[in-house]
Write an enzyme that holds these catalytic residues in place. Structure first.
Site, PDB file in Angstrom:
ATOM      1  N   ASP A   1      -6.595-112.074 -29.646  1.00 50.54           N
ATOM      2  CA  ASP A   1      -7.190-111.514 -28.438  1.00 50.54           C
ATOM      3  C   ASP A   1      -8.715-111.563 -28.544  1.00 50.54           C
ATOM      4  O   ASP A   1      -9.285-111.668 -29.637  1.00 50.54           O
ATOM      5  CB  ASP A   1      -6.719-110.072 -28.253  1.00 50.54           C
ATOM      6  CG  ASP A   1      -6.753-109.620 -26.801  1.00 50.54           C
ATOM      7  OD1 ASP A   1      -7.443-110.274 -25.997  1.00 50.54           O
ATOM      8  OD2 ASP A   1      -6.088-108.620 -26.484  1.00 50.54           O
TER       9      ASP A   1
ATOM     10  N   GLU B   1     -13.491-114.641 -27.053  1.00 51.95           N
ATOM     11  CA  GLU B   1     -14.737-115.145 -26.432  1.00 51.95           C
ATOM     12  C   GLU B   1     -15.964-114.910 -27.301  1.00 51.95           C
ATOM     13  O   GLU B   1     -16.854-115.762 -27.277  1.00 51.95           O
ATOM     14  CB  GLU B   1     -14.958-114.483 -25.067  1.00 51.95           C
ATOM     15  CG  GLU B   1     -13.792-114.546 -24.125  1.00 51.95           C
ATOM     16  CD  GLU B   1     -12.803-113.421 -24.366  1.00 51.95           C
ATOM     17  OE1 GLU B   1     -13.193-112.395 -24.943  1.00 51.95           O
ATOM     18  OE2 GLU B   1     -11.639-113.596 -23.996  1.00 51.95           O
TER      19      GLU B   1
ATOM     20  N   ASP C   1      -7.452-110.968 -18.583  1.00 54.54           N
ATOM     21  CA  ASP C   1      -7.002-109.673 -18.065  1.00 54.54           C
ATOM     22  C   ASP C   1      -7.152-109.586 -16.545  1.00 54.54           C
ATOM     23  O   ASP C   1      -7.847-108.710 -16.012  1.00 54.54           O
ATOM     24  CB  ASP C   1      -7.785-108.552 -18.737  1.00 54.54           C
ATOM     25  CG  ASP C   1      -7.587-108.528 -20.243  1.00 54.54           C
ATOM     26  OD1 ASP C   1      -6.626-109.150 -20.721  1.00 54.54           O
ATOM     27  OD2 ASP C   1      -8.389-107.874 -20.938  1.00 54.54           O
TER      28      ASP C   1
END
Length: 770
Positions: free
Chosen positions: A393, A396, A466
């Site tokens: 997760d 980035e 998300d």
């Protein structure tokens, strides 16, 4: 009067311009280099179809570092010619026309048909600072034809497909995954080998990339068509490995299962309801908790909520299910990793998620950082309990409490802003390569929230982030997924139902008819994504929360999941095409129908593999949905078997459970048995369904399903062909072998809405007349 010597020089210039031109360049291996407008320029063939262009200022002595380009140059015969003030370089596939005076570089087919122009005076370097050090803002400008459609750039949720007349800030963040790359409808692609925060723009003056760096470094790839370009980019940056068969089954998740017993109970209930599942996902905060989440991502388990991880995974495995566990790149200040990472200067000095936790990402650009991160993950989780897959997760990574100076933070590879977009690529690479070094037997499966071109090499499946649970966001997933795939990155998915569903609580949550329909429509799309995964926050996502058997939303989900499992032989064979032949799962329609101009801007439909056309419904409470059937093939309605001529636009009547789904004439689709998990039953009696109307071919691929023995040649292929004129199916001679291969089997051969025959097959070619 001019002096005699000057007259002589002038005469030589007039008579022999090639002599002067020869002074401006020199031949190098498979190319040339020259000075132009204060720049050093190299133009070199990497293969007959790929050209690298590399430009630096003459004052710089700099070699660009590439984390993406894996391939060395292929021996290529290149002819060099001086002509009319240009230097022409030609391979068997391309001609490159260079103007040393203006710096322009024209890319042409071998028949001299224009493809792309790197413009006259189109490259610029301007001084700037990054991290207090001198860098350049580089600008590269290209000229396209007026109506030339282009694609790529990555996953951008703006509901657009064709990237002409648009501008985009290329900065990888949650829900925004980009690379400086585009593909043209004309059959070429361009990749700018740069990892900085960048900008893309296309307007009437041209197409440009603005990046930070010391060089302009790009690759021009000519593939002839979209599949050819995908093949070229994979050749350059890395082939795609096979995922295990179970990775194409159904994944159940939510934010979050708070105890090990809760996730086991979910699997047990799905088994009792006979809803197929192959993987349960453990989201965040399984680690010990502390105020402000300051022990974040500690790579161990809370003793109260996860008291026995070995028992946990053993129970999951006994239920014939796999376990995927999340890990984040950010490290909490009270976690055991913090001190050793801090002592070796392996923490990037800006705030990550959670916002008030003090968490910060590790320096993924430093090989030591990757090594230490894996050692921690391996000791705390992988070698301890042998989880089956990773959820990486926030790759980035998340950036909280943002300050401008954060982007100047030093990393091992330079100021953060100059390398930011490669974070996910290197983090995924570190986990995949280290897992394979630890356990070379099992295939790597990674779900990741970001990506960069080349990440396909590491078994990574990017998801769209998300996103909020809205119809608008569902609609945006479709063209975004296609542009992502056109970068050569084949594995993509989204949270079925959308991630953030808090807003639906006030209208009934999972009992809201509108949210139920949104969830089901999203699942119909997810059925034909490369990973079928239910996940989100705000509302639970397990099927029983939407009703019970007999309720339309429950039955619709069950239908989708069962259809996914019946298609596993088709999906797994397609995955082999992706791995071995550089194929694409989610195929923009122009890939297969480039002559039909209506497909060039059509990003609301796609082919899943080469036979199944999917038309997701992305609006609430519709009674019909517009479908375009591309010209160049006839089509069968999957639900009714109605045959319709290509080139037709129609309004397909739908209900909540039915959505438009079409099969291309000439298709052969293998359907597997009804199962509760991917490997429950052998494929010893597959249904081969033929959709007639044209000749067709299909290759059925099989192997040991989970390990890497296929890379050693342990697999089989069964070629299957349909002869339309003779109405004959040929199941050809099997090629290859592997441990556990079926020596004998049956096939039920069936015309989609007509005759069928059951035949025995033992590896030798047989013909079936229908």
């Amino acid at each position: 009067m001019l002096p005699t010597k000057i007259k002589l020089v002038f005469l030589l210039l007039m008579l022999f311009p090639a002599l002067v031109l020869a002074q401006t360049f020199e031949k190098i291996d498979q190319g040339i280099q020259f000075n132009s407008l204060g720049m050093n320029v190299r133009v070199e063939f990497y293969s007959p179809s790929i050209v690298r262009v590399y430009k630096t200022l003459q004052s710089e002595n700099y070699t660009n570092q590439s984390w993406v380009v894996q391939q060395q140059k292929q021996a290529t015969k290149v002819a060099v010619e001086n002509k009319d003030g240009f230097v022409n370089l030609s391979s068997e596939k391309l001609t490159i026309k260079v103007n040393p005076k203006t710096g322009s570089i024209q890319f042409l087919k071998s028949n001299a048909e224009n493809l792309l122009l790197d413009k006259d005076y189109g490259t610029n370097f301007s001084n700037t600072l990054a991290g207090g050090k001198p860098f350049y803002k580089t600008r590269s400008e290209f000229l396209l034809e007026k109506d030339e459609a282009i694609y790529g750039l990555g996953q951008i949720l703006d509901n657009k497909f064709n990237r002409r007349d648009s501008q985009h800030h290329l900065q990888n963040e949650n829900m925004h995954t980009t690379s400086p790359y585009f593909m043209s409808i004309k059959g070429y692609g361009v990749y700018v080998d740069n990892y900085s925060i960048s900008d893309f723009e296309d307007n009437k003056q041209g197409l440009s990339f603005e990046c930070l760096g010391k060089a302009v470094d790009y690759y021009f790839m000519y593939g002839g068509n979209a599949d050819g370009v995908v093949s070229q980019i994979r050749w350059l940056t890395g082939k795609t490995p096979m995922l295990p068969l179970w990775a194409y089954g159904f994944f159940q998740s939510k934010e979050r299962y708070k105890t090990q017993d809760e996730s086991v109970d979910v699997v047990k209930k799905l088994r009792s309801l006979k809803i197929p599942i192959d993987c349960i996902i453990q989201d965040w905060r399984y680690w010990p908790e502390h105020k402000n989440d300051s022990i974040w991502n500690s790579h161990n388990f809370d003793a109260k909520r996860f008291p026995d991880p070995l028992k946990w995974i053993d129970e999951v495995h006994k239920l014939n299910t796999k376990l995927m566990i999340v890990a984040w790149p950010a490290i909490g200040p009270l976690s055991p990793q913090w001190k050793p990472f801090k002592e070796q200067n392996l923490i990037l000095n800006f705030d990550s998620y959670p916002k008030t936790s003090g968490c910060r990402p590790y320096d993924v650009y430093n090989p030591k950082g990757i090594e230490m991160y894996w050692q921690s993950l391996n000791k705390g989780i992988y070698s301890y309990m042998k989880n089956d897959a990773w959820w990486l997760d926030s790759t980035e990574p998340d950036h909280m409490n943002v300050k401008p100076e954060d982007f100047d933070v030093p990393t091992f590879a330079g100021p953060y802003k100059t390398v930011k977009n490669a974070y996910s690529l290197l983090h995924n690479k570190g986990i995949a390569t280290n897992q394979l070094a630890t356990n070379p037997i099992d295939r790597v499966v990674i779900l990741t929230r970001s990506g960069f071109l080349g990440q396909q090499k590491y078994g990574s499946i990017t998801w769209s982030g998300d996103v909020r649970s809205t119809w608008d966001n569902l609609q945006k997933q479709v063209p975004a997924s296609l542009n992502f795939a056109l970068m050569g990155l084949p594995y993509w998915n989204s949270d079925i139902g959308g991630f953030q569903a808090f807003d639906w609580k006030k209208s009934g949550g999972t009992k809201s008819p509108e949210y139920q329909e949104l969830y089901l429509r999203w699942m119909q799309f997810g059925l034909f994504s490369t990973m079928m995964r239910s996940h989100g926050t705000g509302l639970p996502r397990e099927i029983w929360n939407f009703g019970q058997k007999g309720d339309w939303c429950y039955d619709g989900q069950e239908q989708c999941i069962n259809l996914r499992y019946s298609l596993l032989p088709y999906i797994y064979s397609t995955s082999w095409d992706v791995s071995e032949h550089d194929g694409t799962f989610m195929r923009a329609l122009f890939m297969d129908f480039p002559e039909d101009k209506k497909t060039h801007d059509l990003g609301t439909q796609f082919l899943f593999g080469k036979s199944i056309m999917v038309v997701p419904i992305t609006k609430y409470d519709v009674k019909s949905w517009e479908v375009y059937l591309p010209k160049g093939a006839d089509w069968f309605d999957y639900w009714t078997n109605e045959k319709i001529q290509g080139g037709t636009t129609l309004q397909r009547v739908v209900d909540k459970v039915t959505f438009p789904l079409y099969i291309k004439a000439g298709s052969i689709i293998p359907f597997g048995p009804q199962v509760q998990y991917a490997t429950e039953k052998k494929w010893d009696n597959l249904l081969l369904k033929i959709y007639p109307g044209a000749d067709g071919t299909f290759t059925l691929y099989e192997d040991e399903f989970e390990n890497n023995n296929y890379q050693k040649g342990f697999y089989s292929e069964i070629p299957i062909t349909w002869n339309e004129k003779e109405q004959t199916l040929t199941i050809g001679e099997r090629k290859g072998k592997y441990k556990g291969m079926l020596s004998k089997r049956q096939f039920t051969v069936k015309i989609n809405a007509g005759a069928e025959k059951v035949v025995s097959y033992s590896g030798k070619s047989i013909k079936v007349k229908l």
